[in-house]
Design a protein around this motif. Structure first.
Motif, PDB file in Angstrom:
ATOM      1  N   GLN A 176       5.074  11.789   4.112  1.00  0.00           N
ATOM      2  CA  GLN A 176       5.422  10.605   3.336  1.00  0.00           C
ATOM      3  C   GLN A 176       6.781  10.070   3.768  1.00  0.00           C
TER       4      GLN A 176
ATOM      5  N   GLN B 283       6.699   7.179  -5.779  1.00  0.00           N
ATOM      6  CA  GLN B 283       6.337   6.010  -4.977  1.00  0.00           C
ATOM      7  C   GLN B 283       6.601   4.724  -5.747  1.00  0.00           C
TER       8      GLN B 283
ATOM      9  N   ASN C 100       6.394   1.709   1.513  1.00  0.00           N
ATOM     10  CA  ASN C 100       5.677   2.982   1.568  1.00  0.00           C
ATOM     11  C   ASN C 100       4.974   3.129   2.915  1.00  0.00           C
TER      12      ASN C 100
END
Length: 286
Positions: free
Chosen positions: A57, A36, A46
């Motif tokens: 994700q 990330q 994100n």
């Protein structure tokens, strides 16, 4: 050599090498935090996508949609197995190759990345994440439904057509998703495991349970233009499997296979992606 490898890719390779040295000490959440951070430092946004099956994700480049087009990169199986024998505790990849491809894509259009179920999201703490999700059942109805739902949520205002780019097992997911949608304009696969059933047979691996057979999807995906990139030295998904799968399509609908002789399953797709992406765009099949 296709391209001169930019300095930043040499730096990334060194960093990833250091990560792998310490991989035995990293939890899935630690790997997730590293990835990330890499995405955010690259200017990517994100986002966690909630679906009825799993939380997935995603990262996006935040750019505007051009000509109604969105490109979505689908991650591979990640760290599914330990030493190829034992299911891992968390499938978050050490090297998210599909994300590196997405971040290397040239141009100014909208691009998104989508991880697979239980990657990045704390597999050991989510009761929906049992080991079958990233091993035997990684191509199951439940998994495909979640990816399909997430893609619908990524389809932001103005998007009319989607290009799916699937790496490794993400290629099979791309086909399975495309077969049930009407907005997939094209598919690009990279070292793709397009037919997991044939893959397990060819390599004499234990068959997958709960597998949706991609081989039966030829009719549903034949009209979608596709380019399959294969590595000449890929021992994980040998090129012959891609060639055999392509022959199941009608002659005038067969995907275009581009072999990069020196590439393996993981090397050196991201470094070459700017050139390979342009090669895919110029291909008549697209």
């Amino acid at each position: 050599m296709l391209v001169n490898i930019p300095l930043r890719w040499h730096i990334i390779s060194v960093v990833l090498g250091l990560i792998l040295v310490g991989c035995a000490y990293q939890s899935g959440l630690e790997r997730s935090a590293i990835i990330q951070n890499q995405a955010e430092q690259g200017g990517w946004q994100n986002r966690v996508i909630h679906t009825p099956q799993f939380d997935l994700q995603s990262f996006g480049n935040g750019k505007a949609v051009i000509d109604g087009q969105l490109t979505i990169y689908l991650e591979g199986d990640g760290f599914a197995w330990v030493d190829g024998q034992y299911p891992s505790e968390d499938p978050t990849p050490f090297i998210p190759l599909a994300l590196h491809l997405a971040m290397a894509q040239p141009g100014s259009g909208a691009v998104a990345y989508l991880g697979r179920p239980c990657q990045y999201r704390g597999a050991q703490t989510d009761p929906r994440c049992h080991k079958a999700v990233w091993t035997d059942a990684r191509f199951s109805e439940n998994v495909v439904n979640s990816m399909d739902a997430a893609i619908s949520q990524l389809k932001q205002l103005g998007v009319k057509k989607i290009t799916l780019v699937g790496y490794s097992g993400g290629a099979a997911i791309a086909l399975l998703v495309a077969a049930r949608r009407s907005d997939i304009a094209r598919i690009i696969t990279v070292a793709g495991n397009l037919d997991p059933q044939s893959w397990t047979t060819y390599l004499r691996l234990q068959p997958l349970n709960g597998l949706l057979e991609t081989a039966t999807l030829v009719k549903q995906t034949a009209a979608i233009p596709r380019v399959d990139f294969v590595g000449g030295k890929d021992q994980v998904v040998p090129p012959i499997l891609t060639e055999l799968f392509a022959k199941q399509y009608p002659v005038d609908k067969q995907p275009h296979i581009i072999t990069i002789p020196e590439n393996t399953h993981s090397c050196c797709w991201a470094q070459q992606w700017k050139t390979l992406w342009m090669k895919a765009q110029s291909n008549h099949a697209l």
